[in-house]
Design a protein around this motif. Structure first.
Motif, PDB file in Angstrom:
ATOM      1  N   GLY A   1     -30.334 -60.374 -23.657  1.00 57.43           N
ATOM      2  CA  GLY A   1     -30.786 -61.136 -22.119  1.00 57.43           C
ATOM      3  C   GLY A   1     -29.666 -61.723 -21.647  1.00 57.43           C
ATOM      4  O   GLY A   1     -28.939 -62.120 -20.543  1.00 57.43           O
ATOM      5  N   ARG A   2     -29.173 -62.443 -23.292  1.00 58.14           N
ATOM      6  CA  ARG A   2     -27.785 -63.578 -22.912  1.00 58.14           C
ATOM      7  C   ARG A   2     -26.475 -62.395 -21.957  1.00 58.14           C
ATOM      8  O   ARG A   2     -25.703 -63.431 -21.460  1.00 58.14           O
ATOM      9  CB  ARG A   2     -27.659 -63.793 -24.554  1.00 58.14           C
ATOM     10  CG  ARG A   2     -26.497 -65.065 -24.060  1.00 58.14           C
ATOM     11  CD  ARG A   2     -26.079 -65.749 -25.087  1.00 58.14           C
ATOM     12  NE  ARG A   2     -27.039 -66.864 -25.524  1.00 58.14           N
ATOM     13  CZ  ARG A   2     -27.526 -67.157 -26.958  1.00 58.14           C
ATOM     14  NH1 ARG A   2     -26.340 -66.993 -27.841  1.00 58.14           N
ATOM     15  NH2 ARG A   2     -28.608 -67.922 -27.081  1.00 58.14           N
ATOM     16  N   VAL A   3     -26.208 -61.487 -22.213  1.00 56.93           N
ATOM     17  CA  VAL A   3     -25.020 -60.742 -21.677  1.00 56.93           C
ATOM     18  C   VAL A   3     -25.281 -59.946 -20.840  1.00 56.93           C
ATOM     19  O   VAL A   3     -24.695 -60.102 -19.662  1.00 56.93           O
ATOM     20  CB  VAL A   3     -25.051 -59.641 -23.034  1.00 56.93           C
ATOM     21  CG1 VAL A   3     -23.561 -58.706 -22.072  1.00 56.93           C
ATOM     22  CG2 VAL A   3     -24.393 -60.054 -24.513  1.00 56.93           C
ATOM     23  N   LEU A   4     -26.399 -59.106 -20.835  1.00 53.81           N
ATOM     24  CA  LEU A   4     -26.961 -58.793 -19.588  1.00 53.81           C
ATOM     25  C   LEU A   4     -27.432 -59.208 -18.524  1.00 53.81           C
ATOM     26  O   LEU A   4     -27.432 -59.658 -17.140  1.00 53.81           O
ATOM     27  CB  LEU A   4     -28.587 -57.596 -19.694  1.00 53.81           C
ATOM     28  CG  LEU A   4     -27.573 -56.275 -20.855  1.00 53.81           C
ATOM     29  CD1 LEU A   4     -28.636 -55.249 -21.792  1.00 53.81           C
ATOM     30  CD2 LEU A   4     -26.490 -55.657 -20.316  1.00 53.81           C
TER      31      LEU A   4
ATOM     32  N   ARG B   1     -25.143 -61.074 -15.591  1.00 54.84           N
ATOM     33  CA  ARG B   1     -24.632 -60.145 -15.058  1.00 54.84           C
ATOM     34  C   ARG B   1     -25.559 -59.159 -13.669  1.00 54.84           C
ATOM     35  O   ARG B   1     -25.189 -58.446 -13.279  1.00 54.84           O
ATOM     36  CB  ARG B   1     -23.614 -59.840 -16.102  1.00 54.84           C
ATOM     37  CG  ARG B   1     -23.107 -59.602 -16.333  1.00 54.84           C
ATOM     38  CD  ARG B   1     -22.220 -58.978 -17.122  1.00 54.84           C
ATOM     39  NE  ARG B   1     -20.958 -59.999 -18.812  1.00 54.84           N
ATOM     40  CZ  ARG B   1     -21.068 -60.440 -19.187  1.00 54.84           C
ATOM     41  NH1 ARG B   1     -21.994 -61.013 -19.549  1.00 54.84           N
ATOM     42  NH2 ARG B   1     -20.315 -61.211 -19.299  1.00 54.84           N
ATOM     43  N   GLY B   2     -26.799 -59.820 -14.088  1.00 54.86           N
ATOM     44  CA  GLY B   2     -27.858 -58.877 -13.701  1.00 54.86           C
ATOM     45  C   GLY B   2     -28.060 -57.317 -13.955  1.00 54.86           C
ATOM     46  O   GLY B   2     -28.332 -56.521 -13.087  1.00 54.86           O
ATOM     47  N   LEU B   3     -27.812 -57.029 -15.088  1.00 54.88           N
ATOM     48  CA  LEU B   3     -27.711 -55.695 -16.001  1.00 54.88           C
ATOM     49  C   LEU B   3     -29.157 -55.716 -16.397  1.00 54.88           C
ATOM     50  O   LEU B   3     -29.136 -54.349 -17.125  1.00 54.88           O
ATOM     51  CB  LEU B   3     -26.264 -55.264 -17.251  1.00 54.88           C
ATOM     52  CG  LEU B   3     -24.899 -55.620 -16.036  1.00 54.88           C
ATOM     53  CD1 LEU B   3     -24.183 -55.312 -16.822  1.00 54.88           C
ATOM     54  CD2 LEU B   3     -25.028 -53.765 -14.663  1.00 54.88           C
ATOM     55  N   MET B   4     -29.439 -56.337 -17.269  1.00 53.46           N
ATOM     56  CA  MET B   4     -30.768 -56.234 -17.524  1.00 53.46           C
ATOM     57  C   MET B   4     -31.906 -54.918 -17.143  1.00 53.46           C
ATOM     58  O   MET B   4     -32.283 -55.424 -15.809  1.00 53.46           O
ATOM     59  CB  MET B   4     -31.828 -57.431 -18.194  1.00 53.46           C
ATOM     60  CG  MET B   4     -32.698 -57.232 -18.664  1.00 53.46           C
ATOM     61  SD  MET B   4     -32.650 -56.884 -20.652  1.00 53.46           S
ATOM     62  CE  MET B   4     -31.838 -57.806 -21.356  1.00 53.46           C
TER      63      MET B   4
ATOM     64  N   ILE C   1     -29.307 -48.715  -5.196  1.00 55.67           N
ATOM     65  CA  ILE C   1     -29.106 -49.891  -5.781  1.00 55.67           C
ATOM     66  C   ILE C   1     -29.888 -50.453  -5.264  1.00 55.67           C
ATOM     67  O   ILE C   1     -30.907 -50.210  -5.434  1.00 55.67           O
ATOM     68  CB  ILE C   1     -28.437 -50.121  -4.143  1.00 55.67           C
ATOM     69  CG1 ILE C   1     -28.921 -50.173  -2.605  1.00 55.67           C
ATOM     70  CG2 ILE C   1     -26.970 -49.371  -3.454  1.00 55.67           C
ATOM     71  CD1 ILE C   1     -28.939 -50.922  -2.307  1.00 55.67           C
ATOM     72  N   GLU C   2     -29.445 -51.594  -5.555  1.00 55.74           N
ATOM     73  CA  GLU C   2     -30.578 -52.592  -6.029  1.00 55.74           C
ATOM     74  C   GLU C   2     -30.516 -54.049  -5.455  1.00 55.74           C
ATOM     75  O   GLU C   2     -29.418 -54.180  -5.537  1.00 55.74           O
ATOM     76  CB  GLU C   2     -30.816 -53.591  -8.050  1.00 55.74           C
ATOM     77  CG  GLU C   2     -31.321 -52.437  -9.184  1.00 55.74           C
ATOM     78  CD  GLU C   2     -31.303 -52.473 -10.386  1.00 55.74           C
ATOM     79  OE1 GLU C   2     -31.051 -54.222 -10.439  1.00 55.74           O
ATOM     80  OE2 GLU C   2     -30.903 -51.557 -11.357  1.00 55.74           O
ATOM     81  N   PHE C   3     -30.779 -54.329  -5.023  1.00 60.84           N
ATOM     82  CA  PHE C   3     -31.469 -55.713  -4.629  1.00 60.84           C
ATOM     83  C   PHE C   3     -32.144 -56.720  -5.054  1.00 60.84           C
ATOM     84  O   PHE C   3     -33.409 -56.573  -5.049  1.00 60.84           O
ATOM     85  CB  PHE C   3     -30.804 -55.725  -2.973  1.00 60.84           C
ATOM     86  CG  PHE C   3     -32.359 -54.932  -2.664  1.00 60.84           C
ATOM     87  CD1 PHE C   3     -33.400 -55.362  -2.141  1.00 60.84           C
ATOM     88  CD2 PHE C   3     -32.379 -53.985  -1.878  1.00 60.84           C
ATOM     89  CE1 PHE C   3     -34.522 -55.816  -1.566  1.00 60.84           C
ATOM     90  CE2 PHE C   3     -33.719 -53.177  -1.621  1.00 60.84           C
ATOM     91  CZ  PHE C   3     -34.763 -54.136  -1.429  1.00 60.84           C
ATOM     92  N   ARG C   4     -31.944 -57.914  -5.074  1.00 64.27           N
ATOM     93  CA  ARG C   4     -32.481 -59.647  -5.296  1.00 64.27           C
ATOM     94  C   ARG C   4     -31.958 -60.682  -5.247  1.00 64.27           C
ATOM     95  O   ARG C   4     -30.697 -61.214  -4.448  1.00 64.27           O
ATOM     96  CB  ARG C   4     -32.240 -59.157  -6.405  1.00 64.27           C
ATOM     97  CG  ARG C   4     -33.472 -60.984  -7.420  1.00 64.27           C
ATOM     98  CD  ARG C   4     -33.232 -60.651  -8.867  1.00 64.27           C
ATOM     99  NE  ARG C   4     -34.382 -61.677  -9.617  1.00 64.27           N
ATOM    100  CZ  ARG C   4     -34.299 -62.190 -10.334  1.00 64.27           C
ATOM    101  NH1 ARG C   4     -34.357 -61.097 -11.451  1.00 64.27           N
ATOM    102  NH2 ARG C   4     -34.617 -62.949 -11.080  1.00 64.27           N
TER     103      ARG C   4
END
Length: 238
Positions: A128-131, A134-137, A161-164
């Motif tokens: 989690g700290r890395v991903l 960056r929205g990569l989890m 695509i993802e959106f948030r």
């Protein structure tokens, strides 16, 4: 206020002050106001009438753009055994278990999307700290935690695509490249708009999509009429 380049000022002059453009017209203007020498990304930003601090007003989802993004996403998959092979066969760029997890834990983030099988999420969750920043989890809600790794990879490579919504209630997403036709950009926009409208939180009160802006990389913003939701590629969209 930062000093704008001559090309930016010339592009901005093409946008009429106070005018809100229909989606198709906005995409045409976006192509005309491109200021980069490379093939610019076209991005849309919505300001939503939600409170992202409240869990029941979070807007997050995925959508596959009918004309793709103009870019082939680099997909990393946390999987082992049969699911790993299926991901590789589908075109994943990197696939692995413990060794790949350790590589990412050390700071490796040279990828656009991460997918994981549910059985590895106990270990992937520690990234989690890395991903996270960056929205990569990987997340089940966006289809990136799944046993069907092949399907996930194919969809992502095909233009999903993802959106948030962010903490300021802004929601940004790409609709393609400046080299796309105006109609292609508009059809991609329509696909995302439809999904965003579908995801409207029941707890959200008042106007849902307050305003929208289209812009190319480093280009000026173009106000888009977010009240137009049908027949967007026709001149008289409503």
């Amino acid at each position: 206020m930062p000093k704008r380049s001559k090309s930016y000022r010339a592009a901005a002059e093409k946008i009429h002050a106070g005018e809100i453009y229909a989606p198709l017209a906005a995409m045409r203007l976006a192509k005309e106001t491109t200021v980069t020498k490379f093939d610019s990304t076209v991005e849309v930003t919505f300001r939503l009438g939600v409170d992202p601090r409240k869990a029941d007003q979070m807007v997050r989802g995925t959508v596959t753009l009918p004309h793709g993004t103009g870019k082939t996403a680099r997909v990393l998959v946390f999987a082992v055994g049969e699911r790993a092979q299926e991901a590789l066969d589908a075109g994943a760029d990197e696939v692995g278990g413990d060794e790949l997890i350790e590589k990412v834990a050390a700071g490796y983030t040279d990828f656009d999307v991460a997918v994981a099988t549910p059985d590895l999420m106990g270990k992937v969750g520690r990234l989690g700290r890395v991903l996270g920043p960056r929205g990569l989890m990987p997340n089940p809600k966006t289809g990136t935690v799944t046993m069907d790794t092949a399907k996930a990879v194919r969809e992502i490579k095909g233009g999903r695509i993802e959106f948030r919504v962010d903490k300021h209630a802004n929601l940004a997403f790409i609709v393609g490249k400046a080299s796309f036709t105006s109609e292609q950009l508009t059809e991609n926009y329509a696909a995302v708009l439809e999904e965003v409208l579908r995801l409207k939180p029941t707890a959200a009160k008042g106007r849902y999509i307050i305003k929208g802006t289209v812009a190319t990389t480093m280009g000026p913003g173009i106000p888009v009429d977010v009240t137009k939701t049908r027949n967007l590629t026709s001149e008289d969209a409503s």
